[in-house]
Design a protein around this motif. Sequence first.
Motif, PDB file in Angstrom:
ATOM      1  N   GLN A 190       0.831  -1.192   0.000  1.00 32.52           N
ATOM      2  CA  GLN A 190       0.000   0.000   0.000  1.00 32.52           C
ATOM      3  C   GLN A 190       0.870   1.249   0.000  1.00 32.52           C
ATOM      4  OE1 GLN A 190      -2.642   0.252   3.369  1.00 32.52           O
ATOM      5  NE2 GLN A 190      -3.986   1.737   2.387  1.00 32.52           N
ATOM      6  N   TYR A 239      -0.481  11.694  -7.249  1.00 28.69           N
ATOM      7  CA  TYR A 239      -0.336  10.285  -6.910  1.00 28.69           C
ATOM      8  C   TYR A 239       1.147   9.927  -6.787  1.00 28.69           C
ATOM      9  CZ  TYR A 239      -5.078   9.940  -8.848  1.00 28.69           C
ATOM     10  OH  TYR A 239      -6.416  10.105  -9.121  1.00 28.69           O
ATOM     11  N   GLN A 277      -3.726   6.284  -3.577  1.00 31.39           N
ATOM     12  CA  GLN A 277      -5.071   6.741  -3.899  1.00 31.39           C
ATOM     13  C   GLN A 277      -5.112   8.199  -4.316  1.00 31.39           C
ATOM     14  OE1 GLN A 277      -7.909   4.746  -4.059  1.00 31.39           O
ATOM     15  NE2 GLN A 277      -6.268   3.223  -3.967  1.00 31.39           N
TER      16      GLN A 277
END
Length: 123
Positions: free
Chosen positions: A3, A94, A115
């Motif tokens: 992530q 991003y 995200q």
Amino acid sequence: QLQLVESGGGLVQPGGSLRLSCAASGLTLNSYVIGWFRQAPGKEREAVSCITTDGTSYYGDSVKGRFAISRDKNENTVSLQMNSLKPEDTAVYYCAARGLPVIAVDTDAYNHWGQGTQVTVSS
């Protein structure tokens, strides 16, 4: 789970500064080429800046001299210092990670994406 999480976006007046940060879980950013990209409404996502594992950096023409990318290896983060911001810098920003050790500006070259964080430059 891999992530990437961006932070630091917000509303700033023209001429102001923001510092974006990209943090990771499940991967060590020091082992990846990291890119910052942005996407404005109605436009394609474009590369803003990238940094290799040895610190070599790339900047898009529109941000040269105003933005600076850096790594904090202890914190496993990559930051983008944005100065002299202009209204045309308004976009979602991003961060992305690329496993191959060569800078790339194509979105397809990056395997992992955050995200995004909104940056709005307006008076």
